[in-house]
Design a protein around this motif. Structure first.
Motif, PDB file in Angstrom:
ATOM      1  N   SER A  67      58.229 -35.077  21.768  1.00  0.00           N
ATOM      2  CA  SER A  67      58.052 -34.031  22.772  1.00  0.00           C
ATOM      3  C   SER A  67      59.154 -34.099  23.833  1.00  0.00           C
ATOM      4  O   SER A  67      59.688 -35.173  24.108  1.00  0.00           O
ATOM      5  N   PRO A  68      59.500 -32.958  24.447  1.00  0.00           N
ATOM      6  CA  PRO A  68      60.445 -32.987  25.573  1.00  0.00           C
ATOM      7  C   PRO A  68      59.906 -33.887  26.687  1.00  0.00           C
ATOM      8  O   PRO A  68      58.688 -33.940  26.928  1.00  0.00           O
ATOM      9  N   TRP A  69      60.809 -34.591  27.369  1.00  0.00           N
ATOM     10  CA  TRP A  69      60.349 -35.616  28.312  1.00  0.00           C
ATOM     11  C   TRP A  69      59.417 -35.079  29.393  1.00  0.00           C
ATOM     12  O   TRP A  69      58.508 -35.811  29.818  1.00  0.00           O
ATOM     13  N   PRO A  70      59.551 -33.819  29.884  1.00  0.00           N
ATOM     14  CA  PRO A  70      58.617 -33.393  30.940  1.00  0.00           C
ATOM     15  C   PRO A  70      57.149 -33.340  30.491  1.00  0.00           C
ATOM     16  O   PRO A  70      56.246 -33.456  31.331  1.00  0.00           O
ATOM     17  N   VAL A  71      56.928 -33.158  29.190  1.00  0.00           N
ATOM     18  CA  VAL A  71      55.540 -33.032  28.723  1.00  0.00           C
ATOM     19  C   VAL A  71      55.062 -34.279  27.986  1.00  0.00           C
ATOM     20  O   VAL A  71      53.965 -34.277  27.434  1.00  0.00           O
ATOM     21  N   ARG A  72      55.864 -35.335  27.976  1.00  0.00           N
ATOM     22  CA  ARG A  72      55.459 -36.537  27.246  1.00  0.00           C
ATOM     23  C   ARG A  72      54.167 -37.155  27.777  1.00  0.00           C
ATOM     24  O   ARG A  72      53.343 -37.620  26.988  1.00  0.00           O
ATOM     25  N   PRO A  73      53.931 -37.177  29.095  1.00  0.00           N
ATOM     26  CA  PRO A  73      52.636 -37.702  29.556  1.00  0.00           C
ATOM     27  C   PRO A  73      51.456 -36.916  28.998  1.00  0.00           C
ATOM     28  O   PRO A  73      50.418 -37.492  28.653  1.00  0.00           O
ATOM     29  N   VAL A  74      51.608 -35.603  28.899  1.00  0.00           N
ATOM     30  CA  VAL A  74      50.542 -34.780  28.320  1.00  0.00           C
ATOM     31  C   VAL A  74      50.370 -35.106  26.841  1.00  0.00           C
ATOM     32  O   VAL A  74      49.246 -35.238  26.342  1.00  0.00           O
ATOM     33  N   LEU A 131      56.849 -47.493   5.981  1.00  0.00           N
ATOM     34  CA  LEU A 131      56.444 -46.198   6.486  1.00  0.00           C
ATOM     35  C   LEU A 131      57.583 -45.511   7.204  1.00  0.00           C
ATOM     36  O   LEU A 131      58.461 -46.179   7.766  1.00  0.00           O
ATOM     37  N   PRO A 132      57.591 -44.178   7.201  1.00  0.00           N
ATOM     38  CA  PRO A 132      58.632 -43.468   7.967  1.00  0.00           C
ATOM     39  C   PRO A 132      58.571 -43.859   9.434  1.00  0.00           C
ATOM     40  O   PRO A 132      57.483 -43.994  10.013  1.00  0.00           O
ATOM     41  N   GLY A 133      59.725 -44.046  10.023  1.00  0.00           N
ATOM     42  CA  GLY A 133      59.774 -44.448  11.414  1.00  0.00           C
ATOM     43  C   GLY A 133      59.649 -43.270  12.377  1.00  0.00           C
ATOM     44  O   GLY A 133      59.713 -42.137  11.999  1.00  0.00           O
ATOM     45  N   GLN A 171      53.376 -39.985  16.753  1.00  0.00           N
ATOM     46  CA  GLN A 171      54.777 -39.647  16.987  1.00  0.00           C
ATOM     47  C   GLN A 171      54.944 -38.496  17.970  1.00  0.00           C
ATOM     48  O   GLN A 171      56.059 -38.211  18.411  1.00  0.00           O
ATOM     49  N   LEU A 172      53.838 -37.851  18.312  1.00  0.00           N
ATOM     50  CA  LEU A 172      53.899 -36.676  19.184  1.00  0.00           C
ATOM     51  C   LEU A 172      54.595 -36.948  20.520  1.00  0.00           C
ATOM     52  O   LEU A 172      55.467 -36.170  20.934  1.00  0.00           O
ATOM     53  N   PRO A 173      54.266 -38.044  21.234  1.00  0.00           N
ATOM     54  CA  PRO A 173      54.943 -38.271  22.518  1.00  0.00           C
ATOM     55  C   PRO A 173      56.463 -38.402  22.386  1.00  0.00           C
ATOM     56  O   PRO A 173      57.217 -37.811  23.159  1.00  0.00           O
ATOM     57  N   ALA A 174      56.903 -39.174  21.406  1.00  0.00           N
ATOM     58  CA  ALA A 174      58.349 -39.391  21.244  1.00  0.00           C
ATOM     59  C   ALA A 174      59.074 -38.122  20.821  1.00  0.00           C
ATOM     60  O   ALA A 174      60.264 -37.947  21.124  1.00  0.00           O
ATOM     61  N   LYS A 207      51.080 -37.877  25.356  1.00  0.00           N
ATOM     62  CA  LYS A 207      50.436 -39.192  25.239  1.00  0.00           C
ATOM     63  C   LYS A 207      48.935 -39.077  25.447  1.00  0.00           C
ATOM     64  O   LYS A 207      48.140 -39.728  24.752  1.00  0.00           O
ATOM     65  N   GLY A 208      48.534 -38.246  26.395  1.00  0.00           N
ATOM     66  CA  GLY A 208      47.106 -38.052  26.632  1.00  0.00           C
ATOM     67  C   GLY A 208      46.413 -37.407  25.460  1.00  0.00           C
ATOM     68  O   GLY A 208      45.283 -37.782  25.103  1.00  0.00           O
ATOM     69  N   ILE A 209      47.070 -36.432  24.842  1.00  0.00           N
ATOM     70  CA  ILE A 209      46.497 -35.776  23.666  1.00  0.00           C
ATOM     71  C   ILE A 209      46.346 -36.775  22.522  1.00  0.00           C
ATOM     72  O   ILE A 209      45.304 -36.850  21.861  1.00  0.00           O
ATOM     73  N   ASN A 210      47.403 -37.566  22.299  1.00  0.00           N
ATOM     74  CA  ASN A 210      47.349 -38.570  21.231  1.00  0.00           C
ATOM     75  C   ASN A 210      46.208 -39.553  21.471  1.00  0.00           C
ATOM     76  O   ASN A 210      45.436 -39.868  20.554  1.00  0.00           O
ATOM     77  N   LYS A 211      46.072 -40.028  22.688  1.00  0.00           N
ATOM     78  CA  LYS A 211      45.021 -41.000  23.006  1.00  0.00           C
ATOM     79  C   LYS A 211      43.631 -40.393  22.818  1.00  0.00           C
ATOM     80  O   LYS A 211      42.734 -41.031  22.243  1.00  0.00           O
ATOM     81  N   ALA A 212      43.445 -39.164  23.280  1.00  0.00           N
ATOM     82  CA  ALA A 212      42.130 -38.531  23.182  1.00  0.00           C
ATOM     83  C   ALA A 212      41.742 -38.272  21.737  1.00  0.00           C
ATOM     84  O   ALA A 212      40.606 -38.552  21.320  1.00  0.00           O
TER      85      ALA A 212
END
Length: 221
Positions: free
Chosen positions: A122-129, A219-221, A117-120, A131-136
């Motif tokens: 997060s503020p939009w300017p840091v969402r790519p970061v 599950l919680p959405g 849920q971290l990307p969603a 997403k990368g953290i979540n993936k890693a």
């Protein structure tokens, strides 16, 4: 009168299953989640952490699924949902899986949910970061560890069909939520033993009463 304080989309379905299995009289007190997905403040008036499940039984208030299961079986179980007294191996499995569910398995699932849920969140300017953290984190730590845990669970269920004797034992009830949650988020084609265990839950008459009363696990959405 036993009261189960039931937060929607939470782990308290398994306590409902135990109450229905034991055919105890109880009151279901339901709490909707706030718009932010968190529990309402009203639940904190029952228990200071505002978590679910919580039961009240007379003057007793008790939280934590494992503690609630042990309390209900000690007070009302009359030997049900547990191995026979002289079944040492059965009791070893019972104790292990009863504590493993929340001590080892659920932390991995909660971490996956939080990082997912971290990307969603997060503020939009840091969402790519984000997403990368979540993936890693998922690829390097969570997914490999979860695969190891599921292999162990699958091996046990392939040999025993249940987590401990006394279907549904307290251990089976405790393990039900994390495995049902997993089934909602991924395929179990590689884990036929786990899939069969979930089908056995769904075919259980007491579980079907739970679904009629509180709906299916979600599950919680």
């Amino acid at each position: 009168m036993i009261r189960l304080h039931h937060l929607e989309k939470s782990r308290s379905h398994r306590i409902l299953w135990l109450l229905e299995t034991l055919e105890l009289d109880y009151e279901l007190v339901e709490y909707p989640r706030n718009s932010d997905g968190l529990a309402p403040e009203s639940l904190k008036r029952v228990h200071p952490l505002g978590a679910s499940p919580v039961i009240t039984d007379g003057e007793q208030t008790l939280a934590e699924s494992g503690a609630i299961i042990e309390y209900l079986l000690a007070r009302y179980g009359e030997g049900r949902c547990q191995p026979e007294a002289d079944d040492t191996a059965g009791w070893v499995n019972y104790r292990y899986w009863l504590h493993y569910a929340e001590g080892s398995l659920m932390p991995l699932l909660v971490m996956q949910l939080v990082f997912g849920q971290l990307p969603a969140q997060s503020p939009w300017p840091v969402r790519p970061v984000a997403k990368g953290i979540n993936k890693a984190v998922n690829q390097r730590f969570l997914a490999p560890r979860l695969k190891q845990h599921l292999a162990m669970i699958e091996t046990h269920l392939d040999r025993h069909d249940e987590f401990a004797p006394g279907w549904p034992s307290g251990a089976d009830i405790q393990m039900s939520f994390p495995l049902q949650a997993l089934a909602l988020s991924r395929s179990l084609d590689d884990y036929p033993g786990i899939a069969a265990f979930i089908r056995r839950i769904e075919e259980d008459a007491a579980w079907q009463r739970v679904v009629e009363r509180a709906g299916p696990v979600s599950l919680p959405g």
